[in-house]
Write an enzyme that holds these catalytic residues in place. Structure first.
Site, PDB file in Angstrom:
ATOM      1  N   GLY A   2      79.398  61.551   1.204  1.00 55.03           N
ATOM      2  CA  GLY A   2      77.841  62.150   1.292  1.00 55.03           C
ATOM      3  C   GLY A   2      78.276  63.443   2.222  1.00 55.03           C
ATOM      4  O   GLY A   2      78.788  63.370   3.120  1.00 55.03           O
ATOM      5  N   LYS A  38      63.889  77.825  16.795  1.00 51.60           N
ATOM      6  CA  LYS A  38      63.830  76.803  15.730  1.00 51.60           C
ATOM      7  C   LYS A  38      64.889  77.445  14.600  1.00 51.60           C
ATOM      8  O   LYS A  38      65.766  76.993  14.009  1.00 51.60           O
ATOM      9  CB  LYS A  38      62.596  76.509  15.191  1.00 51.60           C
ATOM     10  CG  LYS A  38      62.572  75.806  13.987  1.00 51.60           C
ATOM     11  CD  LYS A  38      62.383  74.313  14.214  1.00 51.60           C
ATOM     12  CE  LYS A  38      62.582  73.572  12.862  1.00 51.60           C
ATOM     13  NZ  LYS A  38      63.027  72.024  13.131  1.00 51.60           N
ATOM     14  N   GLN A  78      70.338  66.468  14.662  1.00 51.23           N
ATOM     15  CA  GLN A  78      71.093  66.703  15.632  1.00 51.23           C
ATOM     16  C   GLN A  78      72.031  65.594  15.837  1.00 51.23           C
ATOM     17  O   GLN A  78      73.295  65.707  16.201  1.00 51.23           O
ATOM     18  CB  GLN A  78      70.104  66.835  16.647  1.00 51.23           C
ATOM     19  CG  GLN A  78      70.751  67.360  17.972  1.00 51.23           C
ATOM     20  CD  GLN A  78      69.256  67.259  19.209  1.00 51.23           C
ATOM     21  OE1 GLN A  78      69.701  67.548  20.215  1.00 51.23           O
ATOM     22  NE2 GLN A  78      68.084  67.361  18.668  1.00 51.23           N
ATOM     23  N   GLU A 129      55.439  69.527   9.777  1.00 53.26           N
ATOM     24  CA  GLU A 129      56.451  70.344   9.378  1.00 53.26           C
ATOM     25  C   GLU A 129      56.157  70.945   7.951  1.00 53.26           C
ATOM     26  O   GLU A 129      55.683  72.013   7.616  1.00 53.26           O
ATOM     27  CB  GLU A 129      57.813  70.384   9.332  1.00 53.26           C
ATOM     28  CG  GLU A 129      58.385  70.249  10.743  1.00 53.26           C
ATOM     29  CD  GLU A 129      60.029  70.455  11.108  1.00 53.26           C
ATOM     30  OE1 GLU A 129      60.622  70.039  10.011  1.00 53.26           O
ATOM     31  OE2 GLU A 129      60.108  71.370  11.895  1.00 53.26           O
ATOM     32  N   GLY A 171      76.101  65.538   3.567  1.00 54.78           N
ATOM     33  CA  GLY A 171      74.804  65.812   4.510  1.00 54.78           C
ATOM     34  C   GLY A 171      75.345  66.100   5.893  1.00 54.78           C
ATOM     35  O   GLY A 171      76.472  66.576   5.961  1.00 54.78           O
ATOM     36  N   TYR A 172      74.469  66.388   6.781  1.00 57.07           N
ATOM     37  CA  TYR A 172      74.852  66.705   7.940  1.00 57.07           C
ATOM     38  C   TYR A 172      76.116  65.784   8.466  1.00 57.07           C
ATOM     39  O   TYR A 172      76.806  66.556   9.268  1.00 57.07           O
ATOM     40  CB  TYR A 172      73.592  66.487   9.180  1.00 57.07           C
ATOM     41  CG  TYR A 172      72.596  67.837   9.040  1.00 57.07           C
ATOM     42  CD1 TYR A 172      72.964  68.984   9.985  1.00 57.07           C
ATOM     43  CD2 TYR A 172      71.609  67.986   8.213  1.00 57.07           C
ATOM     44  CE1 TYR A 172      71.972  69.949   9.791  1.00 57.07           C
ATOM     45  CE2 TYR A 172      70.805  68.747   8.067  1.00 57.07           C
ATOM     46  CZ  TYR A 172      70.890  70.058   8.858  1.00 57.07           C
ATOM     47  OH  TYR A 172      70.126  71.097   8.765  1.00 57.07           O
TER      48      TYR A 172
HETATM   49  C1  LIG Z   1      61.707  68.124   6.069  1.00 58.12           C
HETATM   50  C2  LIG Z   1      62.762  67.543   6.946  1.00 58.12           C
HETATM   51  C3  LIG Z   1      62.635  68.213   8.314  1.00 58.12           C
HETATM   52  C4  LIG Z   1      63.432  67.655   9.426  1.00 58.12           C
HETATM   53  N1  LIG Z   1      63.660  68.604  10.522  1.00 58.12           N
HETATM   54  C5  LIG Z   1      64.683  68.009  11.253  1.00 58.12           C
HETATM   55  C6  LIG Z   1      64.824  68.908  12.658  1.00 58.12           C
HETATM   56  O1  LIG Z   1      64.195  69.989  12.491  1.00 58.12           O
HETATM   57  N2  LIG Z   1      65.804  68.744  13.407  1.00 58.12           N
HETATM   58  C7  LIG Z   1      66.512  67.185  13.041  1.00 58.12           C
HETATM   59  O2  LIG Z   1      67.457  67.155  14.045  1.00 58.12           O
HETATM   60  N3  LIG Z   1      66.339  66.759  12.298  1.00 58.12           N
HETATM   61  C8  LIG Z   1      65.291  66.902  11.194  1.00 58.12           C
HETATM   62  N4  LIG Z   1      65.350  66.151  10.017  1.00 58.12           N
HETATM   63  C9  LIG Z   1      65.989  65.002   9.865  1.00 58.12           C
HETATM   64  C10 LIG Z   1      67.453  65.296   9.427  1.00 58.12           C
HETATM   65  O3  LIG Z   1      67.250  66.202   8.148  1.00 58.12           O
HETATM   66  C11 LIG Z   1      68.181  64.040   8.970  1.00 58.12           C
HETATM   67  O4  LIG Z   1      68.210  63.445   9.839  1.00 58.12           O
HETATM   68  C12 LIG Z   1      69.739  64.404   8.548  1.00 58.12           C
HETATM   69  O5  LIG Z   1      69.464  65.413   7.169  1.00 58.12           O
HETATM   70  C13 LIG Z   1      70.318  63.124   8.253  1.00 58.12           C
HETATM   71  O6  LIG Z   1      71.669  63.699   7.830  1.00 58.12           O
HETATM   72  P1  LIG Z   1      72.629  62.493   6.923  1.00 58.12           P
HETATM   73  O7  LIG Z   1      74.009  63.082   7.050  1.00 58.12           O
HETATM   74  O8  LIG Z   1      72.325  61.134   7.468  1.00 58.12           O
HETATM   75  O9  LIG Z   1      71.741  62.628   5.443  1.00 58.12           O
HETATM   76  P2  LIG Z   1      71.479  63.878   4.434  1.00 58.12           P
HETATM   77  O10 LIG Z   1      71.319  65.100   5.300  1.00 58.12           O
HETATM   78  O11 LIG Z   1      70.461  63.307   3.991  1.00 58.12           O
HETATM   79  O12 LIG Z   1      72.814  63.699   3.561  1.00 58.12           O
HETATM   80  C14 LIG Z   1      73.038  62.842   2.649  1.00 58.12           C
HETATM   81  C15 LIG Z   1      73.982  63.606   1.688  1.00 58.12           C
HETATM   82  O13 LIG Z   1      74.586  62.214   0.682  1.00 58.12           O
HETATM   83  C16 LIG Z   1      74.307  62.429  -0.500  1.00 58.12           C
HETATM   84  N5  LIG Z   1      74.377  61.238  -1.202  1.00 58.12           N
HETATM   85  C17 LIG Z   1      73.078  60.555  -1.162  1.00 58.12           C
HETATM   86  N6  LIG Z   1      73.362  59.519  -2.091  1.00 58.12           N
HETATM   87  C18 LIG Z   1      74.268  59.506  -2.574  1.00 58.12           C
HETATM   88  C19 LIG Z   1      75.145  58.660  -3.705  1.00 58.12           C
HETATM   89  N7  LIG Z   1      75.011  57.544  -3.944  1.00 58.12           N
HETATM   90  N8  LIG Z   1      76.177  59.331  -3.965  1.00 58.12           N
HETATM   91  C20 LIG Z   1      76.695  60.475  -3.599  1.00 58.12           C
HETATM   92  N9  LIG Z   1      76.124  61.345  -2.714  1.00 58.12           N
HETATM   93  C21 LIG Z   1      74.921  61.107  -2.279  1.00 58.12           C
HETATM   94  C22 LIG Z   1      73.077  63.375  -0.434  1.00 58.12           C
HETATM   95  O14 LIG Z   1      73.114  64.119  -1.888  1.00 58.12           O
HETATM   96  C23 LIG Z   1      73.176  64.325   0.559  1.00 58.12           C
HETATM   97  O15 LIG Z   1      74.076  65.429   0.287  1.00 58.12           O
HETATM   98  C24 LIG Z   1      64.364  66.593   8.968  1.00 58.12           C
HETATM   99  C25 LIG Z   1      64.169  65.727   7.849  1.00 58.12           C
HETATM  100  C26 LIG Z   1      63.229  66.172   7.068  1.00 58.12           C
HETATM  101  C27 LIG Z   1      63.287  65.450   5.606  1.00 58.12           C
END
Ligand SMILES: Cc1cc2nc3c(=O)[nH]c(=O)nc-3n(C[C@H](O)[C@H](O)[C@H](O)COP(=O)(O)OP(=O)(O)OC[C@H]3O[C@@H](n4cnc5c(N)ncnc54)[C@H](O)[C@@H]3O)c2cc1C
Ligand SMILES: Cc1cc2nc3c(=O)[nH]c(=O)nc-3n(C[C@H](O)[C@H](O)[C@H](O)COP(=O)(O)OP(=O)(O)OC[C@H]3O[C@@H](n4cnc5c(N)ncnc54)[C@H](O)[C@@H]3O)c2cc1C
Lengths: 398, 398
Positions: free
Chosen positions: A11, A375, A316, A172, A13-14
């Protein structure tokens, strides 16, 4: 020569991307074999997805090509979909490619929608989850607006948008729609008063857990701009025609967007790992219980604060976990010892569209323009962390 | 004081608007009561609709607010939908307002799609007819592209566009799509080779009636940009899944746009007036047969050339009719006599997207950029005719 230790990060993601970028900074050449797996060739900035979902931001500004932030001699990127993790055999199964063996696994595949068993939600609602999904929401809304004027009947449901959930994401998103709707009305020759935007929340308040003064500010701001709140009102069912609320009231709506909650990625449960709502209660080193080599970061991890209440899943949190884990993995590989992770809450900000926001930062309550600017600066920080100043200047909208 | 003669003009298209603007120029204050009826508060530039239908032009540039080109002391504008014309009682029935009485009627309500009895076409295809309709086409295509990447299955039909008819409108629309598709592919992360654009035509050639050298140029230009032509191939049926061609071949397509032909507005037939394919063979003063006070301009009128073949319905024809009729009506009101109408074909140009066109003008064949520039100048001329230089500068995209 000994085989290099294999670190596989799932992944971008963040959590996953921060871990990977941290590793490529910390590790020397040939210290470990780092592989990052992600289903798209790009990272999307999840915290901004409410904007392209409303149509207020070009998705280009909410994505980063992964290749552009990786050093190819230190990290191998595999674009594929993870279909199974197998901690017993220490391997990861992919939709298209060969299974990947690992010595250390970092699981950062984000969340899945939590529907609380609401009937029809998965089939009939939209979710703000990823870039493809939010482009669909934007196009769907525009399509409904375009359709309205081509029909002989008065199909008011085409102009009714229901947002399920008035938490962080819900508010939001509603804030963006409040900016977007007048633009859509102009573009499609629709009187503003024809459009309804309804925010439904089961809890007794908007933004549960937020400071009351901030909540009141947000509600007043959004109500003045035409948002109808239905608080204390669970959605009982979602149908192709709209939603049915508790008590039986029906709202006809062609667009239902669910933001009511997230759970952990189902691949964890499927791997036999102990979860609560799909999330893994990790130890102080971010490891899944019972494993020495299986780390979980981001929305799929569960961490408790000093009062034994779970921290909400945030970017965060995911970012700090990634930064910390990169250092710990480097230490491990060099035969050193890991440091325990401690979350440091810097603040919380929720945007209310282009010009306003609310939140707490530096221990102070913030409202309006000031909060909105802060922000945005916070968004820029993320680009800076993963791609330095060049990326920040490229993606930041000043 | 005698009651003023009542002139009612139906439709603010090329024919109706030109008549109205002509009348307000020719007539003195208090010489006649002129009323223009149109269902929208704006005139749309029908000859440009293929551009917003593809998404290559903001619809703003294909519309003009009617109020902005009328002189309120000379013309009354009624925004309403005409539902019936009653030549016996000399009145016009409207969807919302009171019936309008007239002494002279100018019928300029444009055309209706000619489906040649093809099954399912009206229900399942899109038509390039008016502004609301073309916005729907654009949004529909974008929605299909957005949907493609959110589905697990490979739904290639979502990326397949069938254009029925390779006449003037069909070719101009295909030309715009050829420009638009690469943009859509970039925007929605879709490989160009996944998208199919198929132009189906029943006649044995593209652009029937056009000069062969021009036709060959157009076909080559469009084929090089990925268009598949199916000439000599009638569409037998249009279904929610796509089209069935003569011989039984099916093409799965989520977007079928029919440009295969137009007929006269059905209100004429419904009024008991003699028509051929819904069009009225008008006399040399543009009157419906048997009427002294019922004039027809634009696509609903039928005029024959010296070889007794019908002129195709064009904006050029409608514009000249409107200019001529304004003069004749003024003469009539002043007790003078009318002049017979003669069409003066200045040329014919078909665009092939942003950068190219083909056609005949000043008696010469034209290709490519030169033709394209001439075509654009011709668009500007229309704005000049109805709104003078200020409108031309506002709407022209240089
Ligand atoms: C609209 C919105 C606004 C938000 N605003 C805030 C904010 O202002 N401040 C804050 O702190 N948090 C905020 N959040 C929460 C924050 O976005 C999440 O907590 C954060 O993105 C989590 O990060 P992560 O690394 O767990 O996953 P993600 O960022 O969701 O990334 C997951 C990654 O895994 C990949 N993936 C998923 N499944 C598979 C698979 N089976 N195979 C290969 N790749 C895969 C995806 O493509 C993605 O790239 C917000 C969320 C949303 C939806
Ligand atoms: C994509 C395309 C490209 C074309 N390119 C060219 C070109 O390059 N050159 C050329 O000469 N011709 C071209 N044509 C043909 C040209 O556009 C038509 O011949 C011309 O528009 C006919 O004018 P009209 O006045 O009859 O009707 P229209 O221009 O169609 O206007 C009819 C008006 O009546 C109104 N109306 C309809 N029904 C009602 C109702 N019931 N009540 C109230 N109002 C109503 C409509 O809203 C509209 O304003 C093109 C056509 C298309 C579709």
């Amino acid at each position: 020569m000994m085989a290099l230790p294999k670190i596989v990060v799932l992944g971008a993601g963040y959590g996953g991307l921060m871990t990977t970028v941290g590793l490529q900074k910390e590790l020397n050449y040939q210290e470990a074999e780092v592989t990052l797996v992600n289903q798209n060739p790009y990272h999307y900035v999840t915290t901004k997805l409410h904007e392209p979902a409303a149509g207020t931001l070009d998705p280009e500004y909410a994505r980063v090509e992964i290749a552009s932030v990786l050093k190819q001699d230190k990290v191998k990127f595999v674009q594929d979909r993870v279909i199974k993790v197998d901690p017993e055999n220490k391997e990861v199964h992919l939709a298209d490619g060969e299974p990947l063996k690992y010595d250390y696994l970092v699981f950062g595949l984000g969340s899945a929608p939590e529907t609380f068993g609401i009937k029809g939600l998965l089939e009939n609602a939209f979710f703000i989850r990823n870039l493809n999904g939010v482009r669909l929401i934007r196009e769907h809304i525009e399509y409904m607006f375009a359709k309205y004027n081509t029909l002989k009947e008065d199909r008011d449901d085409l102009l009714t948008i229901v947002v399920g959930g008035a938490g962080f994401t819900g508010i939001e998103y509603v804030g963006e729609l409040v900016d977007r709707i007048p633009e859509l009305c102009r573009e499609f020759d629709i009187p503003r008063e024809k459009v309804r935007l309804i925010n439904v929340e089961a809890a007794p308040t908007v933004l549960p857990g937020f400071d009351k003064e901030l909540v009141d500010y947000a509600v007043k701001y959004l109500e003045e701009r035409g948002v109808e709140f239905r608080i204390n009102t669970p959605i009982e069912e979602c149908t192709p025609e709209g939603v049915v609320l508790k008590g039986g009231e029906k709202i006809d709506s062609a667009t239902v967007v669910w933001t009511g909650g997230v759970r952990g990625n189902p691949l964890l449960e499927e791997a036999g790992i102990e979860t609560a709502r799909g999330r893994v209660k990790v130890d102080e080193y971010l490891r899944a219980p019972g494993y020495e080599d299986f780390f979980v970061v981001g929305d799929s991890s569960l961490i408790f604060n000093e009062e034994e209440r779970p921290y909400p899943p945030t970017a965060q949190m995911a970012t700090q976990q990634g930064q910390h884990l990169a250092k710990n993995l480097t230490a491990l590989i060099r035969g050193g010892s890991m440091q325990p992770f401690k979350f440091d809450l810097k603040g919380t900000l929720a945007s209310l569209g282009r010009g306003s926001a609310i939140g707490i930062a530096f221990g102070k309550k913030l409202f309006g323009t000031k909060a909105s600017i802060l922000k945005r600066i916070n968004d820029w920080r993320w680009y800076y962390l993963i791609g330095g100043l060049p990326l920040m200047f490229k993606k930041a909208k000043f």
